[in-house]
Design a protein around this motif. Structure first.
Motif, PDB file in Angstrom:
ATOM      1  N   GLY A  65      13.001   4.049   6.270  1.00 30.71           N
ATOM      2  CA  GLY A  65      12.836   5.464   6.577  1.00 30.71           C
ATOM      3  C   GLY A  65      11.948   6.259   5.648  1.00 30.71           C
ATOM      4  N   ALA A  66      11.296   5.596   4.675  1.00 33.49           N
ATOM      5  CA  ALA A  66      10.371   6.322   3.792  1.00 33.49           C
ATOM      6  C   ALA A  66       9.055   6.559   4.527  1.00 33.49           C
ATOM      7  N   PHE A  67       8.514   7.742   4.398  1.00 31.63           N
ATOM      8  CA  PHE A  67       7.246   8.077   5.062  1.00 31.63           C
ATOM      9  C   PHE A  67       6.113   7.340   4.346  1.00 31.63           C
ATOM     10  N   PRO A  68       5.323   6.531   5.074  1.00 32.86           N
ATOM     11  CA  PRO A  68       4.316   5.696   4.410  1.00 32.86           C
ATOM     12  C   PRO A  68       2.965   6.385   4.208  1.00 32.86           C
ATOM     13  N   ILE A  69       2.435   6.244   3.000  1.00 34.01           N
ATOM     14  CA  ILE A  69       1.048   6.596   2.686  1.00 34.01           C
ATOM     15  C   ILE A  69       0.423   5.301   2.180  1.00 34.01           C
ATOM     16  N   GLN A  70      -0.521   4.753   2.922  1.00 34.04           N
ATOM     17  CA  GLN A  70      -0.959   3.385   2.648  1.00 34.04           C
ATOM     18  C   GLN A  70      -2.462   3.225   2.849  1.00 34.04           C
ATOM     19  N   SER A  71      -3.079   2.454   1.941  1.00 37.18           N
ATOM     20  CA  SER A  71      -4.495   2.102   2.116  1.00 37.18           C
ATOM     21  C   SER A  71      -4.642   1.206   3.333  1.00 37.18           C
ATOM     22  N   ASN A  72      -5.878   1.052   3.808  1.00 37.13           N
ATOM     23  CA  ASN A  72      -6.118   0.411   5.102  1.00 37.13           C
ATOM     24  C   ASN A  72      -7.265  -0.602   5.029  1.00 37.13           C
ATOM     25  N   PRO A  73      -7.208  -1.562   4.087  1.00 33.93           N
ATOM     26  CA  PRO A  73      -8.325  -2.497   3.938  1.00 33.93           C
ATOM     27  C   PRO A  73      -8.528  -3.355   5.186  1.00 33.93           C
ATOM     28  N   GLY A  74      -9.756  -3.365   5.686  1.00 34.58           N
ATOM     29  CA  GLY A  74     -10.045  -4.154   6.876  1.00 34.58           C
ATOM     30  C   GLY A  74      -9.333  -3.660   8.120  1.00 34.58           C
ATOM     31  N   HIS A  75      -8.852  -2.425   8.097  1.00 30.84           N
ATOM     32  CA  HIS A  75      -8.159  -1.794   9.226  1.00 30.84           C
ATOM     33  C   HIS A  75      -6.834  -2.466   9.561  1.00 30.84           C
ATOM     34  N   VAL A  76      -6.231  -3.164   8.605  1.00 27.43           N
ATOM     35  CA  VAL A  76      -4.997  -3.893   8.911  1.00 27.43           C
ATOM     36  C   VAL A  76      -3.793  -2.970   9.012  1.00 27.43           C
ATOM     37  N   THR A  77      -3.713  -1.953   8.150  1.00 29.39           N
ATOM     38  CA  THR A  77      -2.524  -1.102   8.134  1.00 29.39           C
ATOM     39  C   THR A  77      -2.411  -0.264   9.400  1.00 29.39           C
ATOM     40  N   GLU A  78      -3.538   0.025  10.021  1.00 23.61           N
ATOM     41  CA  GLU A  78      -3.484   0.818  11.245  1.00 23.61           C
ATOM     42  C   GLU A  78      -2.871   0.034  12.412  1.00 23.61           C
ATOM     43  N   GLU A  79      -2.553  -1.237  12.186  1.00 26.26           N
ATOM     44  CA  GLU A  79      -1.813  -1.998  13.191  1.00 26.26           C
ATOM     45  C   GLU A  79      -0.374  -1.496  13.304  1.00 26.26           C
ATOM     46  N   VAL A  80       0.125  -0.829  12.264  1.00 23.60           N
ATOM     47  CA  VAL A  80       1.497  -0.306  12.309  1.00 23.60           C
ATOM     48  C   VAL A  80       1.571   1.199  12.053  1.00 23.60           C
ATOM     49  N   ILE A  81       0.503   1.803  11.515  1.00 20.27           N
ATOM     50  CA  ILE A  81       0.496   3.245  11.241  1.00 20.27           C
ATOM     51  C   ILE A  81      -0.565   3.937  12.093  1.00 20.27           C
ATOM     52  N   ALA A  82      -0.134   4.907  12.878  1.00 13.99           N
ATOM     53  CA  ALA A  82      -1.053   5.801  13.577  1.00 13.99           C
ATOM     54  C   ALA A  82      -1.240   7.012  12.668  1.00 13.99           C
ATOM     55  N   ASP A  83      -2.435   7.169  12.120  1.00 16.43           N
ATOM     56  CA  ASP A  83      -2.686   8.159  11.084  1.00 16.43           C
ATOM     57  C   ASP A  83      -2.277   9.563  11.523  1.00 16.43           C
ATOM     58  N   GLY A  84      -1.435  10.189  10.703  1.00 16.51           N
ATOM     59  CA  GLY A  84      -1.000  11.559  10.971  1.00 16.51           C
ATOM     60  C   GLY A  84       0.190  11.648  11.902  1.00 16.51           C
ATOM     61  N   LYS A  85       0.605  10.512  12.471  1.00 16.50           N
ATOM     62  CA  LYS A  85       1.726  10.522  13.411  1.00 16.50           C
ATOM     63  C   LYS A  85       2.979   9.887  12.813  1.00 16.50           C
ATOM     64  N   ASN A  86       2.871   8.649  12.381  1.00 20.09           N
ATOM     65  CA  ASN A  86       4.045   8.023  11.762  1.00 20.09           C
ATOM     66  C   ASN A  86       3.764   7.600  10.318  1.00 20.09           C
ATOM     67  N   GLY A  87       2.690   8.132   9.756  1.00 25.08           N
ATOM     68  CA  GLY A  87       2.305   7.844   8.382  1.00 25.08           C
ATOM     69  C   GLY A  87       0.906   8.373   8.133  1.00 25.08           C
ATOM     70  N   LEU A  88       0.403   8.158   6.915  1.00 27.50           N
ATOM     71  CA  LEU A  88      -0.939   8.602   6.563  1.00 27.50           C
ATOM     72  C   LEU A  88      -1.719   7.431   5.987  1.00 27.50           C
ATOM     73  N   LEU A  89      -2.942   7.249   6.464  1.00 25.87           N
ATOM     74  CA  LEU A  89      -3.804   6.160   6.019  1.00 25.87           C
ATOM     75  C   LEU A  89      -4.769   6.649   4.944  1.00 25.87           C
ATOM     76  N   ILE A  90      -4.854   5.886   3.870  1.00 23.41           N
ATOM     77  CA  ILE A  90      -5.825   6.153   2.816  1.00 23.41           C
ATOM     78  C   ILE A  90      -7.137   5.484   3.209  1.00 23.41           C
ATOM     79  N   ARG A  91      -8.160   6.273   3.434  1.00 26.57           N
ATOM     80  CA  ARG A  91      -9.449   5.716   3.871  1.00 26.57           C
ATOM     81  C   ARG A  91     -10.226   5.131   2.702  1.00 26.57           C
ATOM     82  N   ASP A  92     -10.128   5.767   1.532  1.00 31.22           N
ATOM     83  CA  ASP A  92     -10.861   5.322   0.343  1.00 31.22           C
ATOM     84  C   ASP A  92      -9.862   5.130  -0.793  1.00 31.22           C
ATOM     85  N   ALA A  93      -9.588   3.878  -1.111  1.00 33.30           N
ATOM     86  CA  ALA A  93      -8.569   3.563  -2.119  1.00 33.30           C
ATOM     87  C   ALA A  93      -8.937   4.043  -3.518  1.00 33.30           C
ATOM     88  N   LEU A  94     -10.206   4.424  -3.721  1.00 35.05           N
ATOM     89  CA  LEU A  94     -10.655   4.876  -5.034  1.00 35.05           C
ATOM     90  C   LEU A  94     -10.777   6.397  -5.124  1.00 35.05           C
TER      91      LEU A  94
END
Length: 383
Positions: free
Chosen positions: A299-328
């Motif tokens: 139940g923790a809200f995820p903020i996660q980097s997205n290398p190779g677009h893999v994390t977006e397989e489970v996170i829809a950005d802004g809907k069920n979590g937030l994707l980090i586009r630039d890890a740096l």
């Protein structure tokens, strides 16, 4: 049916193997590093260990500690090669299936032996295994040669199947499975969104992991955003511990650090995830992070980097979590943290959604029969 597993001693590997307990298979584990004693976590598995040393001579450990150069010189002649040990193991067991976990550490060391037989060869890719193979020092030719021998591929994300195909893999793809064979989560530990006060950060900062950028992002936030929050950094590298100690801003926060080198029971970590408002993971390369799936399932809200677009397989950005586009980019991460903390309604609305999704897609009990059937189908196909 005899299954010969090849892997390093690893918590995720042990969890995968335990999915086969009671399924009627004869399971063997060749510890490719020959590190440490037999594992109590898979005591029912026949464990091939103790193969590396030709002679465990007296005072060996003292020599290793006090005269390391001399020790390394002696060990060149005193250690059996992986190839020799695996060949002896393979010939003694005559397995119906060989399954290696991770390419560089477990697959490539036994490739020369597997090229001499036609036994079904299964390969589970883990983490950065395929996505980052060049940066890990592997050539295209070496990877393509390895994949040519693989009969069955399992990945922890859809992305890596595509990478394997681009590098010549054309055999059987068994699908996406978490590297540990599925999650067992006690969702009764989950706090309601309005009670959560923990900011949970994975502390890897090893060149690929970039927790240091997350800490830099905290330093960009107004103190008012972090007031009354408990910050927990787990699996923290020593550089992260030093960064916190050296920073007056970070040191003044309510911050707890668990070292990467100190054992933290998984149950305790899951308990923290069940009380965390956000979970932050940041890296330049990864497969599907098990920690991310666990955090979402708790139940923790995820903020996660997205290398190779893999994390977006489970996170829809802004809907069920937030994707980090630039890890740096600390500024981007700071904005994500502020948005998540200040928007309780977003966190509340996604909490049950994420918990249900993880239970259905990655639940351990749900995946167990599929994993057992996977091996049964391989046996039927080849015999």
């Amino acid at each position: 049916m005899k299954i010969l597993m090849v892997a390093i001693p690893n918590h995720h590997f042990f969890q995968w193997v335990n999915q086969l307990k009671g399924a009627g298979f004869d399971v063997y584990w060749f510890d490719v590093t020959d590190g440490g004693p037999k594992s109590e976590k898979i005591e029912w598995v026949k464990q091939i260990k103790g193969w590396k040393l030709k002679c465990d001579f007296p005072l060996r450990h003292a020599l290793k500690k006090h005269l390391p150069k001399m020790y390394r010189a002696i060990q060149k002649y005193n250690e059996n090669s992986v190839e020799k040990a695996f060949k002896a193991t393979y010939e003694a067991i005559e397995p119906d299936i060989v399954h290696c976990f991770e390419m560089q550490l477990s697959g490539l060391p036994i490739l020369s032996i597997m090229e001499q037989n036609k036994t079904p060869f299964v390969y589970s890719s883990w983490g950065s295994d395929l996505f980052y193979f060049r940066e890990l020092g592997l050539t295209n030719h070496k990877v393509q040669t390895f994949l040519k021998r693989i009969d069955y591929l399992i990945t922890d994300c859809k992305r890596d199947h595509g990478i394997a195909v681009k590098n010549g893999f054309s055999n059987n793809y068994l699908g996406v499975f978490p590297g540990n064979g599925g999650l067992k989560l006690d969702i009764a530990q989950n706090e309601a969104a309005h009670k959560r006060e923990i900011i949970l950060i994975k502390g890897y900062d090893d060149g690929v992991g970039k927790a240091s950028v997350v800490l830099n992002a905290l330093g960009l936030l107004p103190k008012s955003v972090l007031e009354n929050k408990q910050i927990v950094v787990y699996s923290a590298d020593k550089t992260i511990e030093k960064q916190i100690t050296d920073s007056k801003f970070l040191s003044d926060l309510n911050i707890t650090v668990f070292s990467r080198y100190a054992f933290v029971e998984n149950k305790k970590l899951l308990g923290m995830m069940g009380k965390a408002m956000v979970h932050i993971g940041n890296s330049l390369s990864d497969g599907m992070p098990n920690a991310l799936l666990e955090a979402m399932g708790m139940g923790a809200f995820p903020i996660q980097s997205n290398p190779g677009h893999v994390t977006e397989e489970v996170i829809a950005d802004g809907k069920n979590g937030l994707l980090i586009r630039d890890a740096l980019n600390a500024n981007e991460i700071a904005e994500h943290i502020k948005r998540a903390i200040n928007n309780e309604e977003l966190r509340k609305s996604t909490q049950s959604q994420n918990i249900d999704f993880i239970q259905k897609q990655y639940g351990r009990n749900h995946l167990k029969p599929k994993i057992v059937e996977l091996y049964q189908n391989i046996k039927r196909t080849f015999h």
